[in-house]
Design an enzyme around this catalytic site. Structure first.
Site, PDB file in Angstrom:
ATOM      1  N   CYS A   1       0.814  -1.227   0.000  1.00  0.00           N
ATOM      2  CA  CYS A   1       0.000   0.000   0.000  1.00  0.00           C
ATOM      3  C   CYS A   1       0.843   1.271   0.000  1.00  0.00           C
ATOM      4  CB  CYS A   1      -0.946   0.001   1.190  1.00  0.00           C
ATOM      5  SG  CYS A   1      -2.125  -1.351   1.084  1.00  0.00           S
TER       6      CYS A   1
ATOM      7  N   HIS B   1      -3.543   7.178   2.337  1.00  0.00           N
ATOM      8  CA  HIS B   1      -3.895   5.860   1.802  1.00  0.00           C
ATOM      9  C   HIS B   1      -5.277   5.468   2.338  1.00  0.00           C
ATOM     10  CE1 HIS B   1      -3.919   1.708   0.802  1.00  0.00           C
ATOM     11  NE2 HIS B   1      -3.762   1.292   2.049  1.00  0.00           N
TER      12      HIS B   1
ATOM     13  N   ASN C   1     -10.128  -0.303  -0.677  1.00  0.00           N
ATOM     14  CA  ASN C   1      -8.665  -0.214  -0.642  1.00  0.00           C
ATOM     15  C   ASN C   1      -8.105  -0.837  -1.925  1.00  0.00           C
ATOM     16  OD1 ASN C   1      -5.933  -0.457  -0.154  1.00  0.00           O
ATOM     17  ND2 ASN C   1      -6.158  -1.294   1.911  1.00  0.00           N
TER      18      ASN C   1
HETATM   19  O1  UT7 Z   1      -3.904  -1.200   3.471  1.00  0.00           O
HETATM   20  C1  UT7 Z   1      -2.984  -2.076   4.037  1.00  0.00           C
HETATM   21  C2  UT7 Z   1      -3.015  -2.026   5.504  1.00  0.00           C
HETATM   22  N1  UT7 Z   1      -4.237  -2.548   6.007  1.00  0.00           N
HETATM   23  C3  UT7 Z   1      -4.925  -1.852   6.891  1.00  0.00           C
HETATM   24  O2  UT7 Z   1      -4.579  -0.757   7.237  1.00  0.00           O
HETATM   25  C4  UT7 Z   1      -6.132  -2.538   7.501  1.00  0.00           C
HETATM   26  C5  UT7 Z   1      -6.158  -2.324   8.980  1.00  0.00           C
HETATM   27  N2  UT7 Z   1      -7.216  -3.023   9.662  1.00  0.00           N
HETATM   28  C6  UT7 Z   1      -8.537  -2.674   9.554  1.00  0.00           C
HETATM   29  O3  UT7 Z   1      -8.898  -1.806   8.798  1.00  0.00           O
HETATM   30  C7  UT7 Z   1      -9.515  -3.350  10.481  1.00  0.00           C
HETATM   31  O4  UT7 Z   1      -8.809  -4.080  11.458  1.00  0.00           O
HETATM   32  C8  UT7 Z   1     -10.523  -4.291   9.760  1.00  0.00           C
HETATM   33  C9  UT7 Z   1     -11.511  -3.481   8.952  1.00  0.00           C
HETATM   34  C10 UT7 Z   1      -9.776  -5.277   8.886  1.00  0.00           C
HETATM   35  C11 UT7 Z   1     -11.330  -5.063  10.813  1.00  0.00           C
HETATM   36  O5  UT7 Z   1     -11.963  -4.169  11.703  1.00  0.00           O
HETATM   37  P1  UT7 Z   1     -11.790  -4.323  13.279  1.00  0.00           P
HETATM   38  O6  UT7 Z   1     -12.608  -3.279  13.903  1.00  0.00           O
HETATM   39  O7  UT7 Z   1     -10.329  -4.346  13.611  1.00  0.00           O
HETATM   40  O8  UT7 Z   1     -12.448  -5.721  13.546  1.00  0.00           O
HETATM   41  P2  UT7 Z   1     -11.803  -7.041  14.186  1.00  0.00           P
HETATM   42  O9  UT7 Z   1     -10.889  -7.705  13.225  1.00  0.00           O
HETATM   43  O10 UT7 Z   1     -11.273  -6.711  15.561  1.00  0.00           O
HETATM   44  O11 UT7 Z   1     -13.097  -7.921  14.360  1.00  0.00           O
HETATM   45  C12 UT7 Z   1     -14.175  -7.536  15.238  1.00  0.00           C
HETATM   46  C13 UT7 Z   1     -15.307  -8.530  15.062  1.00  0.00           C
HETATM   47  C14 UT7 Z   1     -14.875  -9.983  15.133  1.00  0.00           C
HETATM   48  O12 UT7 Z   1     -15.880 -10.725  15.758  1.00  0.00           O
HETATM   49  P3  UT7 Z   1     -15.743 -11.142  17.304  1.00  0.00           P
HETATM   50  O13 UT7 Z   1     -14.482 -11.939  17.394  1.00  0.00           O
HETATM   51  O14 UT7 Z   1     -15.670  -9.842  18.055  1.00  0.00           O
HETATM   52  O15 UT7 Z   1     -16.987 -11.932  17.555  1.00  0.00           O
HETATM   53  C15 UT7 Z   1     -14.804 -10.395  13.680  1.00  0.00           C
HETATM   54  O16 UT7 Z   1     -15.005 -11.767  13.490  1.00  0.00           O
HETATM   55  O17 UT7 Z   1     -15.918  -8.350  13.786  1.00  0.00           O
HETATM   56  C16 UT7 Z   1     -15.963  -9.602  13.105  1.00  0.00           C
HETATM   57  N3  UT7 Z   1     -15.837  -9.351  11.680  1.00  0.00           N
HETATM   58  C17 UT7 Z   1     -16.888  -9.102  10.879  1.00  0.00           C
HETATM   59  N4  UT7 Z   1     -18.203  -9.027  11.126  1.00  0.00           N
HETATM   60  C18 UT7 Z   1     -19.019  -8.742  10.097  1.00  0.00           C
HETATM   61  C19 UT7 Z   1     -14.707  -9.292  10.925  1.00  0.00           C
HETATM   62  N5  UT7 Z   1     -15.007  -9.011   9.653  1.00  0.00           N
HETATM   63  C20 UT7 Z   1     -16.351  -8.882   9.595  1.00  0.00           C
HETATM   64  C21 UT7 Z   1     -17.242  -8.599   8.553  1.00  0.00           C
HETATM   65  N6  UT7 Z   1     -18.557  -8.534   8.852  1.00  0.00           N
HETATM   66  N7  UT7 Z   1     -16.839  -8.367   7.290  1.00  0.00           N
END
Ligand code: UT7
Length: 331
Positions: A116, A256, A286
């Site tokens: 990225c 980004h 993204n």
């Molecule tokens: O560009 C390259 C660099 N990449 C980035 O900068 C990405 C950085 N990370 C992010 O943007 C975020 O971490 C994500 C968007 C990928 C995820 O968001 P988050 O707020 O960090 O969620 P999480 O991974 O902590 O997951 C929270 C909950 C989990 O459920 P439990 O364990 O709390 O029951 C996940 O299983 O949300 C769940 N979850 C979803 N639920 C509905 C994860 N993905 C989804 C989804 N829909 N698509």
């Protein structure tokens, strides 16, 4: 350092027609428009459809747009750099394919891999060739066909990424415009959090790698999120400070587009209000190497000569950085 600056003198872009909405994703994985919108800011992304069509298709269209807008003769282009992690093939470089397809027959060309942060790494590389006095027209492309390496059964990644490419033309300027300063960083210990395991020389494609779904992006989202927020914000603030730029002096933050919450945190750290933050994540998601040139493409008409831009990125590697650009023209 010479007194030649590398100015951005034109912008091109291209996104494919197919729109993958949050609603369609709801039919593919266990997710919701509400979750995606509130956690990422994304509403839809573009997907390049069609057999045998790689990221070169996106790059070619973006450069054709640039050539049409700037009216340059492609034969005058000296160098084409393509920042991508989804090259058509491992080799030859996709930049070679693009250069030939657009008629840049006098150019040399190569790809850059910095995920990225690819576009800012390539932008500063291209700028160095201009500043050295060696070359007069450098085209820097950033773009990815992320749909090619996306696991559409993995809700944690497939909702984030999309396809698209943008590009800029760099030319020498003796005025005080162009790429002024930058800070670039990388840290290989980020490998475990964000990678595509197979398909390279460590794990060439095999039945095992395919069955293990190792040809798709793997991301530990929450961990990457923490690194991204800290590093992107820090490096942007550092660059502004060392160039004596107060929030009021900055016309635009060009971040980004990985997650709206990361963008908001970066803006807050630099003290920039939302109206001065370029944002199109809601429409494209993204696009990895594509996000920054696609922002410049979308916002080009709003940019004025002399505007101070802080461009910043964070991505796989880890890689991150910020670039201070003084805009060189009015549209
Ligand atoms: O560009 C390259 C660099 N990449 C980035 O900068 C990405 C950085 N990370 C992010 O943007 C975020 O971490 C994500 C968007 C990928 C995820 O968001 P988050 O707020 O960090 O969620 P999480 O991974 O902590 O997951 C929270 C909950 C989990 O459920 P439990 O364990 O709390 O029951 C996940 O299983 O949300 C769940 N979850 C979803 N639920 C509905 C994860 N993905 C989804 C989804 N829909 N698509």
């Amino acid at each position: 350092m010479t007194n030649i600056r590398a100015a951005i003198t034109g912008v091109g872009g291209y996104v494919p027609d197919y729109i993958l909405t949050n609603q369609e994703l709801e039919t593919m994985v266990d997710t919701s428009d509400e979750w995606i919108t509130s956690r990422t800011g994304i509403k839809e992304r573009r997907i390049l459809k069609g057999e045998g069509r790689g990221v070169s298709v996106l790059g070619i269209e973006a450069v054709k747009d640039l050539i049409a807008k700037t009216k340059i003769d492609p034969k005058e282009i000296d160098l084409v750099i393509f920042a991508t992690v989804t090259a058509d093939m491992t080799f030859p470089a996709t930049a070679n394919l693009v250069a030939t397809a657009v008629g840049a027959t006098n150019a040399f060309s190569f790809d850059m891999s910095a995920a990225c942060s690819g576009f800012i790494f390539a932008l500063t590389t291209g700028a160095s060739y201009i500043q050295s006095g060696m070359y007069k027209k450098v085209v820097v492309i950033g773009g990815d066909k992320m749909s090619a390496i996306m696991d559409y059964t993995d809700r944690t990644t497939c909702i984030i990424f999309g396809d698209g490419a943008g590009c800029v033309l760099l030319e020498p300027a003796t005025e005080d415009v162009g790429v002024i300063d930058y800070i670039l960083k990388s840290d290989g210990s980020g490998e475990s959090y964000l990678h595509m395991k197979a398909g390279g020389s460590r794990y060439p494609a095999s039945l095992e790698t395919i069955n293990a779904r190792h040809h798709f992006v793997y991301q530990e989202g929450a961990a990457v999120f923490k690194f991204a927020v800290t590093h992107m914000a820090e490096v942007s603030a550092q660059l502004a400070e060392r160039n004596h730029l107060k929030a009021d002096d900055i016309a635009w933050l060009v971040p980004h587009q990985a997650n709206k919450r990361i963008i908001d945190a970066t803006a807050q750290r630099v003290g920039i209000t939302e109206d001065k933050v370029m944002m199109n994540i809601e429409r494209y998601g993204n696009t990895t190497g594509g996000t920054i040139p696609l922002l410049l493409w979308d916002y080009e008409k709003k940019l004025k000569k002399g505007d101070n831009l802080i461009i910043s990125a964070f991505g796989g590697g880890f890689t991150w950085g910020a670039v201070y650009v003084k805009w060189a023209y009015n549209s």
